[in-house]
Design a protein around this motif. Structure first.
Motif, PDB file in Angstrom:
ATOM      1  N   SER A 258       0.943  -1.315  -0.063  1.00 60.62           N
ATOM      2  CA  SER A 258      -0.220   0.006  -0.091  1.00 60.62           C
ATOM      3  C   SER A 258       0.795   1.411  -0.105  1.00 60.62           C
ATOM      4  O   SER A 258       0.394   2.346  -0.268  1.00 60.62           O
ATOM      5  CB  SER A 258      -0.907  -0.106   1.381  1.00 60.62           C
ATOM      6  OG  SER A 258      -0.369   0.259   2.650  1.00 60.62           O
ATOM      7  N   THR A 265      -5.367   0.331  -1.586  1.00 57.05           N
ATOM      8  CA  THR A 265      -6.029   1.609  -0.974  1.00 57.05           C
ATOM      9  C   THR A 265      -6.994   1.261   0.282  1.00 57.05           C
ATOM     10  O   THR A 265      -7.224   1.965   1.218  1.00 57.05           O
ATOM     11  CB  THR A 265      -6.799   2.499  -1.988  1.00 57.05           C
ATOM     12  OG1 THR A 265      -7.803   1.804  -2.378  1.00 57.05           O
ATOM     13  CG2 THR A 265      -5.559   3.106  -2.961  1.00 57.05           C
ATOM     14  N   LYS A 266      -7.730   0.218   0.272  1.00 61.55           N
ATOM     15  CA  LYS A 266      -8.608  -0.054   1.175  1.00 61.55           C
ATOM     16  C   LYS A 266      -8.730  -1.678   1.442  1.00 61.55           C
ATOM     17  O   LYS A 266      -8.634  -2.581   0.302  1.00 61.55           O
ATOM     18  CB  LYS A 266     -10.119   0.265   0.819  1.00 61.55           C
ATOM     19  CG  LYS A 266     -10.421   1.898   0.967  1.00 61.55           C
ATOM     20  CD  LYS A 266     -11.549   2.181   0.364  1.00 61.55           C
ATOM     21  CE  LYS A 266     -11.727   3.748   0.263  1.00 61.55           C
ATOM     22  NZ  LYS A 266     -12.920   4.092  -0.579  1.00 61.55           N
ATOM     23  N   PHE A 268     -11.645  -4.450   3.228  1.00 58.09           N
ATOM     24  CA  PHE A 268     -12.499  -4.393   3.958  1.00 58.09           C
ATOM     25  C   PHE A 268     -12.736  -5.923   4.751  1.00 58.09           C
ATOM     26  O   PHE A 268     -12.574  -6.788   3.970  1.00 58.09           O
ATOM     27  CB  PHE A 268     -13.932  -4.393   3.262  1.00 58.09           C
ATOM     28  CG  PHE A 268     -14.001  -2.907   2.600  1.00 58.09           C
ATOM     29  CD1 PHE A 268     -14.118  -1.801   3.411  1.00 58.09           C
ATOM     30  CD2 PHE A 268     -13.885  -3.032   1.167  1.00 58.09           C
ATOM     31  CE1 PHE A 268     -14.319  -0.376   2.845  1.00 58.09           C
ATOM     32  CE2 PHE A 268     -13.917  -1.641   0.544  1.00 58.09           C
ATOM     33  CZ  PHE A 268     -14.045  -0.392   1.285  1.00 58.09           C
ATOM     34  N   LEU A 307      -6.093   1.386   6.800  1.00 61.60           N
ATOM     35  CA  LEU A 307      -6.138   0.406   5.706  1.00 61.60           C
ATOM     36  C   LEU A 307      -7.140  -0.449   5.740  1.00 61.60           C
ATOM     37  O   LEU A 307      -7.890  -0.713   4.978  1.00 61.60           O
ATOM     38  CB  LEU A 307      -4.693  -0.149   5.298  1.00 61.60           C
ATOM     39  CG  LEU A 307      -4.598  -1.027   4.288  1.00 61.60           C
ATOM     40  CD1 LEU A 307      -4.989  -0.277   2.782  1.00 61.60           C
ATOM     41  CD2 LEU A 307      -3.281  -1.690   4.197  1.00 61.60           C
ATOM     42  N   GLN A 309     -10.661  -1.690   6.899  1.00 62.97           N
ATOM     43  CA  GLN A 309     -11.750  -1.218   7.693  1.00 62.97           C
ATOM     44  C   GLN A 309     -12.863  -2.168   7.714  1.00 62.97           C
ATOM     45  O   GLN A 309     -12.993  -3.259   6.843  1.00 62.97           O
ATOM     46  CB  GLN A 309     -12.260  -0.077   6.453  1.00 62.97           C
ATOM     47  CG  GLN A 309     -11.279   1.010   6.213  1.00 62.97           C
ATOM     48  CD  GLN A 309     -11.765   1.943   5.016  1.00 62.97           C
ATOM     49  OE1 GLN A 309     -12.982   2.138   4.688  1.00 62.97           O
ATOM     50  NE2 GLN A 309     -10.681   2.448   4.576  1.00 62.97           N
TER      51      GLN A 309
END
Length: 334
Positions: A258, A265-266, A268, A307, A309
């Motif tokens: 990242s 970028t994310k 989950f 990063l 979530q």
């Protein structure tokens, strides 16, 4: 299904590249969705080596044509993730590498190493990430994929829906390298389930609001013992079933990616699953400052600037979103 027919090496010595091993030459009939890059990678070759073995022109493959695939077996990039109790001497004995060579390869001034540190093993070629502009067009929620790459098959992971295994080249490279990092650090880790990336041309994908532009991928979980149905289906982790060491290595590798262009970028992942991984990382003396950059736990499900979530219905897999290649004006959002 790909069809392969192994034939005698003696029949194939002429025309094989000098760096390829003729003893493992294979014949392959090209199927829809095949790419030279994926076929070459599966055999440890470069695209140019496969071209030379077949006198291929610069044009694309044709469905139904037969290729000779050599086994090139180059030295692969190897990485060791330092675990509790590791020393340079132990690592050197494990991989048959001199301690001095380990120090030099990693710029170490002493024998001091820390848990979670990633050590490059001498002789390993640095991993390359292809950054191709114009593949990921638009945003993950409204976009398309133009001449994307396909996730190659591997013993390290299981592709749940092959028609949905297309993505931008830099995404494919980073996903495979992350899985390779886990296998290098945890040789006994089970086979990872990999779910949807994108369709061959991107666009709306049933069951998803995103996954349209080749920059999303769903990754299953690592388990101590594969539960029933896994890896053909995603399975939620119940208490004590998660291979937290392998999961930490996976997420730590994605976190390292990242920091570079086109990296994640994310991510989950359910808050309760995050908790298990954070607790393991703490036991390995990973700093609180680093964990705070990566995970929402323990600062609340909606903690900002992390990063990883929390998101509902992500208790059986991670959804990883990657960024755009640098200066790619057609690629939007992250």
């Amino acid at each position: 299904m790909l069809r392969r027919l192994c034939i005698s090496a003696a029949l194939l010595l002429v025309g094989a590249p000098a760096s390829a091993s003729a003893a493992a030459m294979t014949m392959h009939e090209v199927q829809r969705g095949d790419t030279l890059w994926a076929l070459a990678r599966a055999r440890g070759c470069t695209v140019e080596q496969v071209r030379k073995a077949n006198d291929l022109p610069r044009g694309g493959l044709r469905v139904g044509m037969t290729l000779r695939l050599p086994s090139c077996a180059p030295a692969k990039a190897r990485v060791h993730v330092v675990a509790a109790g590791d020393t340079l001497s132990k690592i050197g004995r494990r991989y048959d590498v001199e301690v001095a060579a380990l120090r030099e390869a990693n710029g170490l001034r002493s024998d001091v190493i820390r848990v979670g540190q990633r050590l490059t093993l001498p002789g390993a070629a640095p991993p390359k990430i292809r950054m191709v502009s114009g593949q990921s067009v638009g945003a993950p929620q409204k976009g398309t994929l133009h001449e994307g790459a396909q996730l190659p098959r591997s013993k390290a992971y299981y592709r749940r829906r092959i028609p949905r295994t297309f993505a931008a080249a830099h995404v494919i490279d980073q996903v495979t390298q992350a899985v390779d990092a886990v296998k290098a650090a945890h040789p006994r880790a089970g086979r990872l389930a990999i779910g949807d990336l994108s369709d061959e041309d991107g666009g709306p994908l049933s069951g998803h609001n995103s996954h349209q532009s080749g920059r999303d991928v769903d990754l299953g979980l690592y388990f101590k013992k594969a539960p029933a149905g896994y890896p053909k289906e995603f399975v939620a982790a119940s208490k004590g079933t998660l291979d937290v060491a392998a999961m930490w290595t996976l997420i730590d590798t994605l976190y390292a990616q990242s920091k570079k262009p086109g990296g994640p970028t994310k991510i989950f992942l359910d808050y309760a699953i995050q908790k298990q991984i954070v607790q393991y990382a703490r036991s390995q003396k990973v700093s609180k400052a680093k964990l705070k950059k990566i995970f929402s736990y323990p600062d609340g499900r909606w903690a900002k600037g992390r990063l990883v979530q929390h998101l509902r219905n992500h208790h059986d897999h991670l959804h990883v979103r990657f960024g755009c290649p640098p200066k790619d004006e057609r690629c939007k959002g992250g």
